[in-house]
Design a protein around this motif. Structure first.
Motif, short mmCIF file in Angstrom:
data_model
loop_
_atom_site.label_atom_id
_atom_site.label_comp_id
_atom_site.label_asym_id
_atom_site.label_seq_id
_atom_site.Cartn_x
_atom_site.Cartn_y
_atom_site.Cartn_z
N HIS A 73 0.87 -1.18 0.00
CA HIS A 73 0.00 0.00 0.00
C HIS A 73 0.91 1.23 0.00
O HIS A 73 1.67 1.46 0.93
CB HIS A 73 -0.92 0.01 1.22
CG HIS A 73 -1.82 1.19 1.25
ND1 HIS A 73 -2.28 1.76 2.40
CD2 HIS A 73 -2.36 1.94 0.24
CE1 HIS A 73 -3.05 2.79 2.12
NE2 HIS A 73 -3.10 2.91 0.81
N CYS A 74 0.81 2.01 -1.07
CA CYS A 74 1.62 3.21 -1.23
C CYS A 74 0.73 4.42 -0.93
O CYS A 74 -0.29 4.62 -1.59
CB CYS A 74 2.16 3.30 -2.66
SG CYS A 74 3.15 1.88 -3.15
N GLY A 119 -0.63 8.07 -0.93
CA GLY A 119 -0.58 9.18 -1.88
C GLY A 119 0.01 8.75 -3.20
O GLY A 119 -0.36 7.74 -3.76
N ASP A 120 0.98 9.54 -3.69
CA ASP A 120 1.64 9.23 -4.95
C ASP A 120 3.00 8.58 -4.75
O ASP A 120 3.82 8.51 -5.67
CB ASP A 120 1.83 10.52 -5.78
CG ASP A 120 0.50 11.09 -6.23
OD1 ASP A 120 -0.43 10.31 -6.47
OD2 ASP A 120 0.40 12.33 -6.32
N LYS A 121 3.26 8.11 -3.53
CA LYS A 121 4.55 7.51 -3.19
C LYS A 121 4.89 6.35 -4.13
O LYS A 121 4.04 5.53 -4.47
CB LYS A 121 4.49 7.00 -1.75
CG LYS A 121 5.75 6.30 -1.28
CD LYS A 121 5.53 5.75 0.14
CE LYS A 121 6.67 4.91 0.59
NZ LYS A 121 6.78 3.62 -0.04
N GLU A 122 6.12 6.32 -4.56
CA GLU A 122 6.61 5.20 -5.37
C GLU A 122 6.80 3.98 -4.48
O GLU A 122 7.21 4.11 -3.33
CB GLU A 122 7.95 5.56 -6.03
CG GLU A 122 7.82 6.58 -7.14
CD GLU A 122 7.03 6.05 -8.33
OE1 GLU A 122 7.27 4.90 -8.75
OE2 GLU A 122 6.17 6.80 -8.83
N LYS A 126 -5.15 2.14 -8.23
CA LYS A 126 -5.41 3.18 -7.24
C LYS A 126 -6.43 2.60 -6.26
O LYS A 126 -7.33 1.88 -6.67
CB LYS A 126 -5.97 4.42 -7.93
CG LYS A 126 -6.23 5.59 -7.01
CD LYS A 126 -6.76 6.78 -7.82
CE LYS A 126 -6.88 8.04 -7.02
NZ LYS A 126 -7.52 7.95 -5.74
N SER A 127 -6.28 2.90 -4.99
CA SER A 127 -7.24 2.41 -4.02
C SER A 127 -8.57 3.12 -4.18
O SER A 127 -8.63 4.34 -4.31
CB SER A 127 -6.72 2.62 -2.59
OG SER A 127 -7.70 2.21 -1.66
N TYR A 176 -6.51 6.32 0.82
CA TYR A 176 -5.61 7.27 0.18
C TYR A 176 -4.40 6.52 -0.36
O TYR A 176 -3.68 5.85 0.39
CB TYR A 176 -5.20 8.33 1.19
CG TYR A 176 -4.30 9.41 0.64
CD1 TYR A 176 -4.70 10.19 -0.44
CD2 TYR A 176 -3.06 9.65 1.20
CE1 TYR A 176 -3.89 11.18 -0.94
CE2 TYR A 176 -2.24 10.65 0.71
CZ TYR A 176 -2.66 11.41 -0.36
OH TYR A 176 -1.84 12.39 -0.85
N GLY A 177 -4.19 6.59 -1.65
CA GLY A 177 -3.02 5.96 -2.26
C GLY A 177 -3.39 4.88 -3.26
O GLY A 177 -4.47 4.89 -3.84
N TRP A 178 -2.46 3.96 -3.44
CA TRP A 178 -2.63 2.91 -4.43
C TRP A 178 -1.90 1.65 -3.97
O TRP A 178 -1.20 1.67 -2.96
CB TRP A 178 -2.17 3.38 -5.79
CG TRP A 178 -0.70 3.74 -5.89
CD1 TRP A 178 -0.07 4.82 -5.33
CD2 TRP A 178 0.32 3.00 -6.56
NE1 TRP A 178 1.27 4.80 -5.62
CE2 TRP A 178 1.54 3.69 -6.38
CE3 TRP A 178 0.31 1.84 -7.30
CZ2 TRP A 178 2.74 3.25 -6.91
CZ3 TRP A 178 1.51 1.39 -7.84
CH2 TRP A 178 2.71 2.10 -7.65
#
Length: 144
Positions: free
Chosen positions: A54-55, A57-60, A69-70, A74-76
């Protein structure tokens, strides 16, 4: 087995199927235990567990590859390139044994990476995805 009931359970626990079927149903760390319990008690067979990062926000991702995307958080999610954990339970196992085996597999998960071992217990980003044995023609409402 009832597809509508399954869809309602997935929605209740904010679980997210990847694609249009019922394998790789990503379920949050907060909800996985109750989700697994209700799925098994409702008569669905859990075949396997896969693993996602689970990343926020836009975190790599540090360990995962691409992913969705979740829809609920929040995130993906980035799929972790590791073997899928197959669930081995006999047809005559009682529900509690099946549930306990699945939850124990998740809680004790350890994955080896180049920088060391990462455990489910110590890494909040490590997220399970449940694979269900349902008819091939079943499609979830989230898939494209």
């Amino acid at each position: 087995m009832d597809k509508l009931k399954l869809d309602n359970i997935i929605e209740k626990y904010k679980a997210q199927p990847v694609g249009n079927g019922y394998i790789d149903i990503i379920v949050s760390r907060d909800n996985y235990s109750d989700f697994v319990e209700e799925i098994v008690k409702s008569g669905y067979k859990v075949d396997s567990i896969s693993w996602w990062e689970h990343c926020i926000g836009d975190k790599e991702p540090e360990y995962g590859l691409g992913g969705p995307k979740s829809m609920f958080y929040y995130g993906w999610f980035a799929e972790i390139p590791t073997s899928v954990d197959d669930i081995h339970s006999s047809a005559d196992s009682i529900e509690k044994e099946k549930i306990d085996a699945i939850l124990n597999l998740i809680k004790t998960k350890t994955i080896s990476f180049a920088d060391g071992e990462k455990t489910f217990k110590e890494n909040q980003w490590l997220t399970p995805a449940i694979w269900l044995d349902v008819p091939d023609e079943w499609r979830n409402k989230y898939g494209s």
